[in-house]
Design an enzyme around this catalytic site. Structure first.
Site, PDB file in Angstrom:
ATOM      1  CE  LYS A  12      -3.886  -0.285   2.570  1.00 14.66           C
ATOM      2  NZ  LYS A  12      -4.748  -0.586   3.755  1.00 14.66           N
ATOM      3  N   GLY A  38      -8.417   6.726  -2.282  1.00  9.81           N
ATOM      4  CA  GLY A  38      -9.297   6.416  -3.415  1.00  9.81           C
ATOM      5  C   GLY A  38      -9.054   5.041  -4.006  1.00  9.81           C
ATOM      6  CB  ILE A  84      -7.984  -8.915   6.258  1.00  9.53           C
ATOM      7  CG1 ILE A  84      -7.001  -8.099   7.120  1.00  9.53           C
ATOM      8  CG2 ILE A  84      -9.014  -9.635   7.114  1.00  9.53           C
ATOM      9  CD1 ILE A  84      -6.353  -8.827   8.238  1.00  9.53           C
ATOM     10  CG  HIS A  97     -14.519  -0.426   4.534  1.00 11.56           C
ATOM     11  ND1 HIS A  97     -13.320   0.101   4.094  1.00 11.56           N
ATOM     12  CD2 HIS A  97     -15.165   0.608   5.135  1.00 11.56           C
ATOM     13  CE1 HIS A  97     -13.260   1.383   4.405  1.00 11.56           C
ATOM     14  NE2 HIS A  97     -14.371   1.729   5.033  1.00 11.56           N
ATOM     15  CD  GLU A 122      -7.711   5.431   4.363  1.00 10.21           C
ATOM     16  OE1 GLU A 122      -6.821   6.287   4.199  1.00 10.21           O
ATOM     17  OE2 GLU A 122      -8.542   5.177   3.484  1.00 10.21           O
ATOM     18  NE  ARG A 156     -11.634  12.303   2.091  1.00 11.29           N
ATOM     19  CZ  ARG A 156     -12.334  11.195   1.930  1.00 11.29           C
ATOM     20  NH1 ARG A 156     -13.625  11.203   2.168  1.00 11.29           N
ATOM     21  NH2 ARG A 156     -11.760  10.065   1.550  1.00 11.29           N
TER      22      ARG A 156
HETATM   23  P1  ADP Z   1      -7.746   4.082   0.335  1.00 16.85           P
HETATM   24  O1  ADP Z   1      -7.113   5.109   1.209  1.00 16.85           O
HETATM   25  O2  ADP Z   1      -7.144   4.033  -1.031  1.00 16.85           O
HETATM   26  O3  ADP Z   1      -9.238   4.128   0.331  1.00 16.85           O
HETATM   27  P2  ADP Z   1      -7.793   1.937   2.323  1.00 16.85           P
HETATM   28  O4  ADP Z   1      -6.625   1.648   3.163  1.00 16.85           O
HETATM   29  O5  ADP Z   1      -8.912   2.702   2.950  1.00 16.85           O
HETATM   30  O6  ADP Z   1      -7.316   2.673   0.977  1.00 16.85           O
HETATM   31  O7  ADP Z   1      -8.383   0.605   1.729  1.00 16.85           O
HETATM   32  C1  ADP Z   1      -9.450   0.596   0.790  1.00 16.85           C
HETATM   33  C2  ADP Z   1     -10.009  -0.796   0.639  1.00 16.85           C
HETATM   34  O8  ADP Z   1      -8.994  -1.710   0.239  1.00 16.85           O
HETATM   35  C3  ADP Z   1     -10.546  -1.398   1.921  1.00 16.85           C
HETATM   36  O9  ADP Z   1     -11.879  -1.001   2.169  1.00 16.85           O
HETATM   37  C4  ADP Z   1     -10.444  -2.876   1.628  1.00 16.85           C
HETATM   38  O10 ADP Z   1     -11.484  -3.299   0.771  1.00 16.85           O
HETATM   39  C5  ADP Z   1      -9.158  -2.974   0.866  1.00 16.85           C
HETATM   40  N1  ADP Z   1      -8.027  -3.237   1.785  1.00 16.85           N
HETATM   41  C6  ADP Z   1      -7.142  -2.353   2.262  1.00 16.85           C
HETATM   42  N2  ADP Z   1      -6.241  -2.932   3.082  1.00 16.85           N
HETATM   43  C7  ADP Z   1      -6.560  -4.243   3.133  1.00 16.85           C
HETATM   44  C8  ADP Z   1      -6.026  -5.393   3.810  1.00 16.85           C
HETATM   45  N3  ADP Z   1      -4.963  -5.307   4.603  1.00 16.85           N
HETATM   46  N4  ADP Z   1      -6.646  -6.581   3.629  1.00 16.85           N
HETATM   47  C9  ADP Z   1      -7.731  -6.695   2.827  1.00 16.85           C
HETATM   48  N5  ADP Z   1      -8.271  -5.662   2.156  1.00 16.85           N
HETATM   49  C10 ADP Z   1      -7.708  -4.445   2.299  1.00 16.85           C
END
Ligand code: ADP
Length: 445
Positions: free
Chosen positions: A158, A164, A203, A208, A288, A292
């Site tokens: 990541k 987004g 995971i 979510h 995270e 906002r």
């Molecule tokens: P962004 O900031 O781009 O929205 P996030 O960290 O909020 O990224 O993650 C967005 C989505 O990606 C999550 O809702 C989930 O579906 C998937 N995701 C992120 N991290 C994980 C993880 N460690 N395991 C499984 N799915 C993940």
């Protein structure tokens, strides 16, 4: 109280903020690009200023132009909405330096939480469980390989500055990690101007679940319960609901407590969303914080009866939260469908164009947040969201029934929209049973 606010955004969220300001007796200044010059919502603002051509970089993302508009129109504060400059630390800092209020968190909290690695550190400090993964930035492929083998595959790479749903790569073995590591870094560099990445456990089939929080300058923080945003396509939310159908009250409380602990640890002020993944054993992991207002905030408003934009403005005006947590109740079930100008039959490709026929649904329990109307042209330059359809009912089954009939009533022609896709999802027996996770769409459609 703030008396004049510039809304640094467009479309439905600009209209949403203008409406809240009007009800609070606050004057508004709208800004618009040449592509949006005929938008009727501009007439609802007290003043409207053109800030440049359609291209976002020359208008909605152009800081000097927005600051100039704020100076000329003599506003006390800027509300950034979501997207565009809402999480841009540089912009918040410039507002502060220019003596213009920012309806959002202090720069320090934004910096701390906008960096996903820092946010994970802070979460550990606040005793909030995080997804197992790297302590900090992973500098190179060799390090990533070592870590992935320690944590165990699958892992997700990541972007530290991610957002987004971009800059993420799921990898299942050493070979795919080798290919993905540099690709993820390059993608992050291109999208966010910052190529740092980290690694965490992927995971499997999580939900979510996110908690809506509001905090004031004196360190008081309250929450407005959670939203389940598991219905996602390519990590982008499509359908959201509140409450999360999988949570018992005790788990709900634990989740909300964790969110509040983290927000207090960050000395946060204003609205925040603390996002978690919930695994099959109901264990939750922080991912995270969004610093906002979120697209999906209306579902929370429907179940709690609180106007979150007004809360944001009051807190930015210096109000103290006097409301007790126990007095924030949630009632019934709310669901939101994002209606995007995309063609579900054609891999969700963008479908801009002029809407020649537009009929919005209505009736008890139906809310439509949109700036669209008959004759409106969906420009290719912006996000494809054209409307948010929200329903509120006593039970989840009733909310699903209302949403289905509202989707069936909704006419937006001739451009293609995500209405048929939402209808299919709402009709799927696993969705009806509440058995959803973030892989639901990929698996079933
Ligand atoms: P962004 O900031 O781009 O929205 P996030 O960290 O909020 O990224 O993650 C967005 C989505 O990606 C999550 O809702 C989930 O579906 C998937 N995701 C992120 N991290 C994980 C993880 N460690 N395991 C499984 N799915 C993940």
């Amino acid at each position: 109280m703030l008396s004049r606010i510039l809304v640094a955004n467009r479309g439905e969220i600009a209209l949403r903020i203008i409406r809240a300001c009007r009800e609070l007796g606050i004057e508004t200044v709208a800004v618009y690009s040449e592509a949006d010059c005929s938008a009727p919502y501009l007439r609802l603002a007290d003043e409207a200023v053109c800030i440049g051509p359609a291209d976002c970089n020359q208008s909605y993302l152009n800081i000097p132009r927005i600051i100039s508009a704020a100076e000329i129109t003599n506003v006390d504060a800027i509300h950034p909405g979501y997207g565009f400059l809402a999480e841009n630390i540089n912009f918040a800092e410039i507002c502060r330096d220019c003596g213009i209020g920012f309806v959002g968190p202090p720069v320090e909290a934004m910096r701390l939480l906008g960096d996903k690695v820092e946010a994970r550190r802070l979460a550990r400090k606040a005793k909030v469980p995080v997804v197992p993964g790297s302590e900090g930035v992973v500098p190179n492929e060799a390090e990533a390989l070592k870590l992935a083998n320690q944590i165990g595959y699958p892992v997700i790479i990541k972007a530290v500055a991610g957002g987004g749903g971009r800059g993420m790569r799921v990898v299942h073995n050493d070979i795919s990690l080798r290919g993905a590591f540099n690709a993820a870094r390059m993608e992050a560099e291109a999208a966010f101007g910052e190529g740092s990445v980290y690694v965490e456990k992927f995971i499997v089939e999580p939900r979510h679940v996110e908690v809506q929080v509001m905090a004031d300058q004196e360190g008081n923080a309250i929450h407005f319960y959670e939203r389940d945003c598991s219905i996602q396509r390519r990590h982008q939310k499509m359908i959201e609901e509140s409450p999360c159908p999988a949570l018992e009250d005790r788990d709900r409380q634990r989740l909300a407590d964790a969110a509040i602990r983290l927000i207090k640890e960050a000395n946060y002020v204003n609205a925040a969303t603390v996002e978690f993944l919930l695994d099959k054993d109901k264990k939750f992991y922080f991912i995270e914080v969004n610093t906002r207002i979120q697209v999906e905030h209306p579902v929370t408003e429907m179940v709690t009866g609180h106007d979150l934009i007004k809360w944001q403005i009051k807190i930015a005006s210096g109000h103290t939260i006097r409301m007790r947590q126990k007095n924030i109740k949630h009632q019934g079930v709310a669901i939101e469908c994002r209606i995007n100008a995309e063609d579900p039959a054609n891999n969700f490709s963008p479908s801009p164009g002029t809407i020649t026929e537009y009929v919005a649904p209505g009736g008890l329990g139906v809310r439509v947040d949109t700036h669209a109307h008959q004759g409106w042209t969906v420009a290719p330059h912006y996000d494809s969201l054209i409307a948010k359809l929200i329903v509120h009912q006593k039970t989840r089954a009733e909310a699903i029934a209302t949403m289905r009939r509202a989707l069936q009533e909704f006419i937006i022609h001739p451009i293609k929209t995500t209405i048929p896709a939402c209808l299919e999802i709402l009709s799927h027996n696993l969705f009806v049973k509440g058995k959803i996770d973030t892989g639901f769409i990929e698996r079933n459609f």
